[in-house]
Scaffold this motif. Sequence first.
Motif, mmCIF file in Angstrom:
data_model
loop_
_atom_site.group_PDB
_atom_site.id
_atom_site.type_symbol
_atom_site.label_atom_id
_atom_site.label_comp_id
_atom_site.label_asym_id
_atom_site.label_seq_id
_atom_site.Cartn_x
_atom_site.Cartn_y
_atom_site.Cartn_z
ATOM 1 N N GLU A 1 -40.910 92.320 17.468
ATOM 2 C CA GLU A 1 -40.573 90.904 17.631
ATOM 3 C C GLU A 1 -39.082 90.647 17.389
ATOM 4 O O GLU A 1 -38.479 89.791 18.016
ATOM 5 N N HIS A 2 -38.508 91.414 16.442
ATOM 6 C CA HIS A 2 -37.125 91.127 16.051
ATOM 7 C C HIS A 2 -36.116 92.146 16.559
ATOM 8 O O HIS A 2 -34.907 91.914 16.478
ATOM 9 N N GLU A 3 -36.588 93.288 17.022
ATOM 10 C CA GLU A 3 -35.628 94.286 17.492
ATOM 11 C C GLU A 3 -36.311 95.354 18.342
ATOM 12 O O GLU A 3 -37.536 95.504 18.328
ATOM 13 N N ILE A 4 -35.457 96.058 19.075
ATOM 14 C CA ILE A 4 -35.923 97.278 19.728
ATOM 15 C C ILE A 4 -35.508 98.414 18.804
ATOM 16 O O ILE A 4 -34.310 98.615 18.561
ATOM 17 N N THR A 5 -36.470 99.104 18.252
ATOM 18 C CA THR A 5 -36.089 100.177 17.330
ATOM 19 C C THR A 5 -35.732 101.426 18.117
ATOM 20 O O THR A 5 -36.438 101.828 19.036
ATOM 21 N N LYS A 6 -34.612 102.020 17.703
ATOM 22 C CA LYS A 6 -34.119 103.213 18.379
ATOM 23 C C LYS A 6 -34.251 104.432 17.475
ATOM 24 O O LYS A 6 -34.158 104.322 16.251
ATOM 25 N N LEU A 7 -34.405 105.567 18.106
ATOM 26 C CA LEU A 7 -34.502 106.809 17.348
ATOM 27 C C LEU A 7 -33.110 107.357 17.029
ATOM 28 O O LEU A 7 -32.936 108.109 16.084
ATOM 29 N N GLY A 8 -32.157 106.988 17.848
ATOM 30 C CA GLY A 8 -30.792 107.436 17.600
ATOM 31 C C GLY A 8 -30.003 106.380 16.868
ATOM 32 O O GLY A 8 -30.550 105.330 16.503
ATOM 33 N N PRO A 9 -28.687 106.630 16.666
ATOM 34 C CA PRO A 9 -27.839 105.628 16.017
ATOM 35 C C PRO A 9 -27.816 104.332 16.827
ATOM 36 O O PRO A 9 -27.908 104.362 18.053
ATOM 37 N N LYS A 10 -27.693 103.220 16.121
ATOM 38 C CA LYS A 10 -27.698 101.921 16.820
ATOM 39 C C LYS A 10 -26.531 101.793 17.784
ATOM 40 O O LYS A 10 -26.570 101.008 18.729
ATOM 41 N N SER A 11 -25.478 102.556 17.511
ATOM 42 C CA SER A 11 -24.292 102.461 18.375
ATOM 43 C C SER A 11 -24.524 103.132 19.736
ATOM 44 O O SER A 11 -23.766 102.898 20.669
ATOM 45 N N TYR A 12 -25.567 103.941 19.831
ATOM 46 C CA TYR A 12 -25.824 104.611 21.113
ATOM 47 C C TYR A 12 -26.346 103.612 22.138
ATOM 48 O O TYR A 12 -27.318 102.903 21.908
ATOM 49 N N GLU A 13 -25.648 103.593 23.263
ATOM 50 C CA GLU A 13 -26.088 102.729 24.361
ATOM 51 C C GLU A 13 -27.068 103.495 25.236
ATOM 52 O O GLU A 13 -27.104 104.722 25.230
ATOM 53 N N PHE A 14 -27.815 102.736 26.019
ATOM 54 C CA PHE A 14 -28.674 103.397 27.008
ATOM 55 C C PHE A 14 -27.797 104.053 28.072
ATOM 56 O O PHE A 14 -26.669 103.627 28.315
ATOM 57 N N HIS A 15 -28.352 105.057 28.710
ATOM 58 C CA HIS A 15 -27.603 105.693 29.800
ATOM 59 C C HIS A 15 -27.509 104.729 30.973
ATOM 60 O O HIS A 15 -28.508 104.126 31.377
ATOM 61 N N GLU A 16 -26.299 104.623 31.500
ATOM 62 C CA GLU A 16 -26.114 103.792 32.692
ATOM 63 C C GLU A 16 -26.413 104.642 33.921
ATOM 64 O O GLU A 16 -26.687 105.835 33.813
ATOM 65 N N VAL A 17 -26.335 103.995 35.071
ATOM 66 C CA VAL A 17 -26.521 104.764 36.315
ATOM 67 C C VAL A 17 -25.494 105.889 36.328
ATOM 68 O O VAL A 17 -24.308 105.658 36.060
ATOM 69 N N ASN A 18 -25.925 107.097 36.577
ATOM 70 C CA ASN A 18 -25.001 108.233 36.558
ATOM 71 C C ASN A 18 -25.480 109.316 37.500
ATOM 72 O O ASN A 18 -26.635 109.309 37.934
ATOM 73 N N GLU A 19 -24.572 110.221 37.818
ATOM 74 C CA GLU A 19 -24.906 111.340 38.701
ATOM 75 C C GLU A 19 -24.963 112.645 37.907
ATOM 76 O O GLU A 19 -24.826 113.726 38.452
ATOM 77 N N PHE A 20 -25.155 112.520 36.604
ATOM 78 C CA PHE A 20 -25.212 113.711 35.758
ATOM 79 C C PHE A 20 -26.641 114.100 35.403
ATOM 80 O O PHE A 20 -26.867 114.943 34.558
ATOM 81 N N ASN A 21 -27.581 113.442 36.051
ATOM 82 C CA ASN A 21 -28.988 113.698 35.748
ATOM 83 C C ASN A 21 -29.322 113.408 34.281
ATOM 84 O O ASN A 21 -30.087 114.134 33.643
ATOM 85 N N ASN A 22 -28.708 112.371 33.750
ATOM 86 C CA ASN A 22 -29.060 111.893 32.415
ATOM 87 C C ASN A 22 -29.965 110.669 32.569
ATOM 88 O O ASN A 22 -29.625 109.745 33.320
ATOM 89 N N TYR A 23 -31.066 110.672 31.852
ATOM 90 C CA TYR A 23 -32.062 109.611 32.048
ATOM 91 C C TYR A 23 -32.495 109.012 30.714
ATOM 92 O O TYR A 23 -32.591 109.716 29.702
ATOM 93 N N ASN A 24 -32.780 107.721 30.753
ATOM 94 C CA ASN A 24 -33.480 107.074 29.632
ATOM 95 C C ASN A 24 -34.972 107.259 29.865
ATOM 96 O O ASN A 24 -35.431 107.224 31.012
ATOM 97 N N LEU A 25 -35.701 107.425 28.801
ATOM 98 C CA LEU A 25 -37.159 107.436 28.900
ATOM 99 C C LEU A 25 -37.692 106.304 28.024
ATOM 100 O O LEU A 25 -37.380 106.237 26.836
ATOM 101 N N VAL A 26 -38.450 105.417 28.631
ATOM 102 C CA VAL A 26 -39.035 104.314 27.865
ATOM 103 C C VAL A 26 -40.542 104.363 28.026
ATOM 104 O O VAL A 26 -41.048 104.421 29.157
ATOM 105 N N ILE A 27 -41.230 104.366 26.910
ATOM 106 C CA ILE A 27 -42.692 104.393 26.955
ATOM 107 C C ILE A 27 -43.215 102.960 26.912
ATOM 108 O O ILE A 27 -42.803 102.162 26.062
ATOM 109 N N LYS A 28 -44.079 102.685 27.840
ATOM 110 C CA LYS A 28 -44.635 101.331 27.931
ATOM 111 C C LYS A 28 -45.761 101.171 26.922
ATOM 112 O O LYS A 28 -46.947 101.179 27.268
#
Lengths: 276, 107
Positions: free
Chosen positions: A121-148
């Motif tokens: 309700e109050h936050e999206i909890t992250k497994l990494g440091p809070k300073s880590y941003e999600f991966h943006e569109v890239n051509e390095f084959n780096n992907y975010n994985l989000v479980i529904k």
Amino acid sequence: MRTLDQIQTNYFAIDFFLTMSCNKDCHYCTSYTLEQRNLTVDMDFLRSTLHYLRDYKCRINLLGGEPGLIKNLYEVIAEVKSNPNHVCEVLSNSTVRRRYPEVLKDPEIIYVEHMVLDFYEHEITKLGPKSYEFHEVNEFNNYNLVIKTPNFEEFKHLYPDDIKKLSHKNTLWKQFNGRSPGFNVIHQAAEIDRKMCSAFPMVPVIDFEKQHIVHCSKKFANNSILSKNFDITQENIDKMMTFNLFKYENYCVNCTEYVNPKGHFPLKKYVSLLNV
Amino acid sequence: MIEIINNRIVNIDDDGNMVEINDANMIELYNSMKVMVGDVVIDESLIKPIEDIYHYIIEKIYTMPEYAHEISFKSFDEHPKEKLLIAFNKFFFDMIEKYENTGPNTD
């Protein structure tokens, strides 16, 4: 550079559980321990396993536990990449980003980051440091994985900016399954889909701790009934890759894991791989 | 004996009675098989042991016909075609047997 779509279409996926150790304890994960053990991969075992798989087009998923804890991860990746039939994929909770940043710069490595623990309700909890941003569109084959997760469905509307940041080709949305206690997800795929899944399950595992083949990655640990397993030999690997090793097991009958409604991979994948 | 007459699957019994198999999914499966393997031979003697996966594919196409139309089959060589045909015949004759066992009661 091979795209993820090409790889998913043309390669079988095999999980390499390098270690069971993890530095996180996601409430929906069943294949980890907080005990730190087996953190150096036995390279002789890795080489012999890859040798048995040498002629097969495979996507080798390095995971565990947390592969970022592996002390010789670069060496492991180099060995996997040495065979052009093999594509290396790394699934990490972001520890790899911190400890092995070169992995993210190599487009030949599929890097999938499972950084979002859950939505609240109050936050999206992250497994990494809070300073880590999600991966943006890239051509390095780096992907975010989000479980529904159920929480994702309940609270996603509270985070439109984050959802917008995640809504692009470099985010993989994974269907939640009901393994954890208290989450009463009981959807069961049609029996035929489970049969097809069990023929080449989604996905078979090479367990580096016990050094054997595991039929189903879902019945791996913390389950009352564990998956069937097999010795790693050339004969068993050949059988596995030609649909002769795995059968529809009793635990498949009641499986409530999510199986893609059209089978766990498209028929065109069978077409190219059934020519044996 | 099974005959294909005017694209219809017909079961001819020992007395020469012709009973059409009205299972729409079976006809769809038969048509999908024609696209996939070319000449579809319906012959019980073809049946022999093959890997389960081929049976699953046939069962899947029976339950979800569009599954067979996701791709063109240019890369399909003879070996899997033969096995698919075996699986098709196994599935087909199992269905015929089931059909005969559950047919109309004529007592």
